[in-house]
Motif scaffolding. Structure first.
Motif, PDB file in Angstrom:
ATOM      1  N   GLU A 100       0.824  -1.207   0.000  1.00 11.38           N
ATOM      2  CA  GLU A 100       0.000   0.000   0.000  1.00 11.38           C
ATOM      3  C   GLU A 100       0.864   1.265   0.000  1.00 11.38           C
ATOM      4  N   ARG A 101       1.914   1.240   0.821  1.00 11.18           N
ATOM      5  CA  ARG A 101       2.773   2.432   0.877  1.00 11.18           C
ATOM      6  C   ARG A 101       3.643   2.577  -0.374  1.00 11.18           C
ATOM      7  N   LEU A 102       3.952   1.423  -0.992  1.00  9.63           N
ATOM      8  CA  LEU A 102       4.676   1.504  -2.266  1.00  9.63           C
ATOM      9  C   LEU A 102       3.826   2.196  -3.324  1.00  9.63           C
ATOM     10  N   ARG A 103       2.549   1.873  -3.325  1.00  5.46           N
ATOM     11  CA  ARG A 103       1.664   2.513  -4.310  1.00  5.46           C
ATOM     12  C   ARG A 103       1.493   4.001  -4.006  1.00  5.46           C
ATOM     13  N   ALA A 104       1.457   4.326  -2.722  1.00  5.57           N
ATOM     14  CA  ALA A 104       1.379   5.750  -2.351  1.00  5.57           C
ATOM     15  C   ALA A 104       2.645   6.476  -2.818  1.00  5.57           C
ATOM     16  N   LEU A 105       3.784   5.819  -2.622  1.00  3.46           N
ATOM     17  CA  LEU A 105       5.052   6.402  -3.078  1.00  3.46           C
ATOM     18  C   LEU A 105       5.028   6.589  -4.591  1.00  3.46           C
ATOM     19  N   GLN A 106       4.541   5.575  -5.285  1.00  2.00           N
ATOM     20  CA  GLN A 106       4.496   5.637  -6.745  1.00  2.00           C
ATOM     21  C   GLN A 106       3.630   6.811  -7.216  1.00  2.00           C
ATOM     22  N   GLU A 107       2.492   6.966  -6.561  1.00  5.80           N
ATOM     23  CA  GLU A 107       1.583   8.046  -6.957  1.00  5.80           C
ATOM     24  C   GLU A 107       2.246   9.422  -6.781  1.00  5.80           C
ATOM     25  N   LEU A 108       2.892   9.585  -5.614  1.00 11.49           N
ATOM     26  CA  LEU A 108       3.588  10.853  -5.355  1.00 11.49           C
ATOM     27  C   LEU A 108       4.734  11.068  -6.335  1.00 11.49           C
ATOM     28  N   LEU A 109       5.495  10.010  -6.561  1.00 12.45           N
ATOM     29  CA  LEU A 109       6.686  10.134  -7.403  1.00 12.45           C
ATOM     30  C   LEU A 109       6.308  10.442  -8.851  1.00 12.45           C
ATOM     31  N   VAL A 110       5.323   9.728  -9.368  1.00 10.37           N
ATOM     32  CA  VAL A 110       4.927   9.934 -10.764  1.00 10.37           C
ATOM     33  C   VAL A 110       4.448  11.376 -10.969  1.00 10.37           C
ATOM     34  N   ALA A 111       3.666  11.872 -10.029  1.00  8.68           N
ATOM     35  CA  ALA A 111       3.178  13.256 -10.141  1.00  8.68           C
ATOM     36  C   ALA A 111       4.336  14.247 -10.041  1.00  8.68           C
ATOM     37  N   HIS A 112       5.265  13.964  -9.137  1.00  7.53           N
ATOM     38  CA  HIS A 112       6.411  14.856  -8.946  1.00  7.53           C
ATOM     39  C   HIS A 112       7.306  14.893 -10.189  1.00  7.53           C
ATOM     40  N   LEU A 113       7.597  13.716 -10.732  1.00  8.41           N
ATOM     41  CA  LEU A 113       8.475  13.665 -11.906  1.00  8.41           C
ATOM     42  C   LEU A 113       7.831  14.398 -13.076  1.00  8.41           C
ATOM     43  N   ARG A 114       6.516  14.230 -13.208  1.00  7.03           N
ATOM     44  CA  ARG A 114       5.809  14.922 -14.299  1.00  7.03           C
ATOM     45  C   ARG A 114       5.931  16.436 -14.127  1.00  7.03           C
ATOM     46  N   GLU A 115       5.784  16.884 -12.891  1.00  9.89           N
ATOM     47  CA  GLU A 115       5.876  18.323 -12.630  1.00  9.89           C
ATOM     48  C   GLU A 115       7.276  18.861 -12.981  1.00  9.89           C
ATOM     49  N   GLU A 116       8.291  18.084 -12.612  1.00  4.62           N
ATOM     50  CA  GLU A 116       9.655  18.521 -12.964  1.00  4.62           C
ATOM     51  C   GLU A 116       9.844  18.560 -14.480  1.00  4.62           C
TER      52      GLU A 116
END
Ligand SMILES: [Fe+2]
Ligand SMILES: [Fe+2]
Length: 212
Positions: A100-116
């Protein structure tokens, strides 16, 4: 699609395109691989992600902030959140279900990388000449010990496709001092099978021209 100056794009692409792709791909693979793969490969993913974030926070973003104040502000909170989540996942006792926390990390990371990619990368190209970005890139090695490079390079080339490998290798062949290139190539080839390495060298012959 926006058309970027190809020289500037090449200069920012390693950090903002090709490392990001490998991070996304490796995290998806780890999530799909279940508990065993998580225990084996997540610590490496977390080390590489932490170094990527550190390079942004200590090298690229301060330089950009000097020329375009505020242009990296949106990365501060995600960097902190992502790094603390990843560190907690590494520290966790084995046995608990991390999915569950891996998926939360993935969601945050994917959004962050897109923003960068959508906001910070274009700002880098707007405010720097290609040579200035290469100069910043050249300082990466100062901040990465050899043990890190030895782990990161084969990881990187394993988690991008053949075309991306060519692009990254071409950048390296141009940007890395010729006396350093052979050892980097040794580390990269350690992550690829013979056919993959052969295909890469055929496209970027400079990789072996200085080899011992
Ligand atoms: Fe970041
Ligand atoms: Fe990034």
């Amino acid at each position: 699609m926006v058309r970027y100056d190809p020289e500037k794009y090449a200069a920012v692409a390693d950090n903002f395109v090709y490392v990001h792709r490998a991070l996304r791909r490796d995290l998806s693979r780890i999530i799909e691989g279940g508990a065993e793969l998580f225990e084996r490969d997540f610590p490496r993913f977390a080390r590489i992600l932490a170094k990527h974030t550190e390079l942004e926070d200590s090298l690229f973003f301060p330089a950009l902030e000097e020329r375009a104040p505020g242009s990296t502000t949106m990365t501060t909170a995600p960097h902190q959140e992502i790094e603390s989540l990843a560190a907690a996942l590494v520290a966790e006792d084995s046995g608990g279900d991390p999915s569950e926390r891996l998926r939360a990390l993935q969601e945050l990371l994917v959004a962050h990388l897109r923003e960068e990619e959508e906001l910070v990368m274009p700002a880098m190209m707007e405010h720097f000449e290609a040579a200035e970005i290469w100069a910043l890139d050249g300082r990466i090695m100062e901040l990465c010990p050899p043990e890190f490079m030895q782990e990161m390079l084969p990881w990187w080339f394993t988690h991008i496709d053949a075309e991306d490998r060519v692009a990254v290798a071409q950048n390296m062949a141009v940007g890395v001092p010729s006396e350093v290139l052979p050892v980097l190539c040794q580390w990269i080839s350690a992550g690829l099978d013979e056919a993959e390495w052969g295909a890469l060298v055929a496209r970027v012959p400079a990789l072996t021209s200085g080899a011992v």
